[in-house]
Design a protein around this motif. Structure first.
Motif, mmCIF file in Angstrom:
data_model
loop_
_atom_site.group_PDB
_atom_site.id
_atom_site.type_symbol
_atom_site.label_atom_id
_atom_site.label_comp_id
_atom_site.label_asym_id
_atom_site.label_seq_id
_atom_site.Cartn_x
_atom_site.Cartn_y
_atom_site.Cartn_z
ATOM 1 N N PRO A 173 -3.903 -48.229 13.901
ATOM 2 C CA PRO A 173 -4.750 -47.587 15.177
ATOM 3 C C PRO A 173 -4.137 -47.934 16.238
ATOM 4 O O PRO A 173 -3.853 -48.185 16.777
ATOM 5 C CB PRO A 173 -5.840 -48.023 14.463
ATOM 6 C CG PRO A 173 -5.499 -48.733 13.354
ATOM 7 C CD PRO A 173 -4.127 -49.411 13.750
ATOM 8 N N ASP A 174 -3.834 -45.984 16.912
ATOM 9 C CA ASP A 174 -3.819 -46.580 18.749
ATOM 10 C C ASP A 174 -4.835 -45.633 18.786
ATOM 11 O O ASP A 174 -4.777 -44.480 19.501
ATOM 12 C CB ASP A 174 -2.319 -45.404 18.831
ATOM 13 C CG ASP A 174 -2.143 -45.737 20.011
ATOM 14 O OD1 ASP A 174 -2.640 -46.734 21.057
ATOM 15 O OD2 ASP A 174 -1.161 -44.915 20.077
ATOM 16 N N GLY A 175 -6.341 -45.748 19.187
ATOM 17 C CA GLY A 175 -7.288 -44.806 19.465
ATOM 18 C C GLY A 175 -7.203 -43.499 19.247
ATOM 19 O O GLY A 175 -7.492 -43.246 18.295
ATOM 20 N N ILE A 176 -8.271 -42.942 19.828
ATOM 21 C CA ILE A 176 -8.448 -41.487 19.562
ATOM 22 C C ILE A 176 -7.261 -40.223 19.672
ATOM 23 O O ILE A 176 -6.790 -40.336 21.799
ATOM 24 C CB ILE A 176 -9.210 -40.952 20.209
ATOM 25 C CG1 ILE A 176 -10.991 -42.096 19.830
ATOM 26 C CG2 ILE A 176 -9.929 -39.795 19.457
ATOM 27 C CD1 ILE A 176 -10.841 -42.053 17.828
ATOM 28 N N SER A 191 -5.315 -36.171 20.920
ATOM 29 C CA SER A 191 -5.645 -35.772 22.001
ATOM 30 C C SER A 191 -5.987 -34.222 21.049
ATOM 31 O O SER A 191 -7.217 -33.671 21.652
ATOM 32 C CB SER A 191 -4.254 -34.884 22.742
ATOM 33 O OG SER A 191 -3.414 -34.555 21.590
ATOM 34 N N PRO A 202 -9.064 -40.150 14.866
ATOM 35 C CA PRO A 202 -7.811 -41.342 15.351
ATOM 36 C C PRO A 202 -5.856 -41.338 15.595
ATOM 37 O O PRO A 202 -6.017 -40.614 14.417
ATOM 38 C CB PRO A 202 -8.077 -42.290 14.140
ATOM 39 C CG PRO A 202 -9.455 -41.445 13.697
ATOM 40 C CD PRO A 202 -9.601 -39.859 13.750
ATOM 41 N N ARG A 204 0.155 -45.415 15.176
ATOM 42 C CA ARG A 204 1.337 -45.225 16.114
ATOM 43 C C ARG A 204 2.603 -46.135 14.951
ATOM 44 O O ARG A 204 1.503 -47.609 14.983
ATOM 45 C CB ARG A 204 1.293 -45.618 17.578
ATOM 46 C CG ARG A 204 1.029 -47.039 18.205
ATOM 47 C CD ARG A 204 1.320 -47.899 19.400
ATOM 48 N NE ARG A 204 0.150 -49.094 19.456
ATOM 49 C CZ ARG A 204 0.396 -50.324 19.451
ATOM 50 N NH1 ARG A 204 1.648 -50.519 19.068
ATOM 51 N NH2 ARG A 204 -0.343 -51.980 19.850
#
Ligand code: HEC
Length: 258
Positions: free
Chosen positions: A101-104, A106, A110, A113
């Motif tokens: 997971p790499d945040g949210i 654009s 979720p 990467r």
């Protein structure tokens, strides 16, 4: 845990020895609720033990292809795999094959990467408790250290499935395993012959897979074991040398006193 069970038996035994016959019941309840675990010979046993790194690497294959579907290892980082003899480039390739997971993003969803050597092994959804009703598989980072019975019992558990004896039916959702607590466990049998392909050509029997993955789990729980053993040997040599020196010195100093 074993110790307290033994203490219980002992206490109950003492009580029954003093005349109370009812005291025999707690003794039975305190007994091991699974078959006795056979001792295995491990490369990492004993004060001079060292990990068989070929086995650690095969064990990682078993973890990556089978166990990691359900179990996380949140305290182990991809970079740690250099310790089992992989090059930085090999580790990078392994890490990059995992999405984390790499945040949210654009788009508001979720984002993911590719992992790098600095990332910890990902924890699968079931081990995060995200599957309703599923029993949560324990994190395996330190399992070989904290599991009662240690590596011997992990090996026994992985090879201990089989048909239950006549008259025994495990509760729904549980599998008979003579080394699990209560002889039943929610983990389906994870290993079978040829469940993985070993790159080094070793034949992947259930027992071999169990031995290798257990060695990997023991290595992951104690990656610095070999270093500590080397330090221990150096300290012992130093202490023996110091002892001899002090003995000689004492004889010299007191040689005139009669
Ligand atoms: C399909 C999911 C799944 C897979 C694959 C899986 N496990 Fe498990 N494992 C579980 C669950 C669920 C539990 C908890 C069982 C329980 O508490 O009854 C568990 C528990 C364990 C335990 C602790 C047992 C105990 O008595 O508490 C060990 C050791 C273990 N797993 C090792 C492994 C190894 C090694 C592998 C890979 C070869 C593996 N597991 C693969 C689901 C899985």
């Amino acid at each position: 845990m074993f110790r307290s069970a033994a203490a219980l038996c002992l206490a109950a035994g003492l009580l029954s020895a003093t005349g109370s016959s009812e005291a025999a019941a707690p003794a039975a309840a305190g007994r091991l609720d699974h078959d006795p675990v056979p001792h295995q010979h491990w490369s990492f046993d004993g004060p001079l033990g060292n990990f068989d790194l070929a086995s650690v690497q095969r064990g990682y294959t078993v973890y990556a292809e089978i166990c990691s579907a359900c179990h996380g290892m949140q305290h182990v980082h991809f970079g740690d795999l250099t310790g089992m003899g992989l090059t930085a480039a090999q580790v990078q390739t392994i890490a990059a094959s995992h999405k984390i997971p790499d945040g949210i993003g654009s788009d508001g969803k979720p984002a993911l990467r590719a992992a790098t050597a600095d990332d910890a092994f990902p924890t699968p959804p079931v081990a995060q408790g995200l599957i309703p009703g599923a029993v949560i598989p324990p994190d395996q980072s330190r399992l070989a250290e904290v599991y009662p019975g240690g590596p011997d019992r992990i090996y026994a558990l992985l090879t201990g499935y089989g048909p239950p004896p006549a008259g025994v039916t495990p509760a729904p959702g549980l599998f008979y395993n003579r080394f699990a607590q209560g002889r039943a466990i929610a983990m389906p049998p994870p290993l079978s012959d040829d469940a993985v392909d070993y790159p080094d050509g070793t034949k992947a029997t259930t027992e071999q897979e169990a031995r290798d993955v257990t060695t990997f789990l023991a290595w992951a729980a104690q990656p610095h074991l070999a270093d500590r053993h080397r330090t221990g040997v150096r300290v012992m040599i130093y202490l023996v040398f110091l002892g001899v020196l002090l003995f000689v010195l004492k004889r010299r100093l007191w040689s005139n006193v009669h």
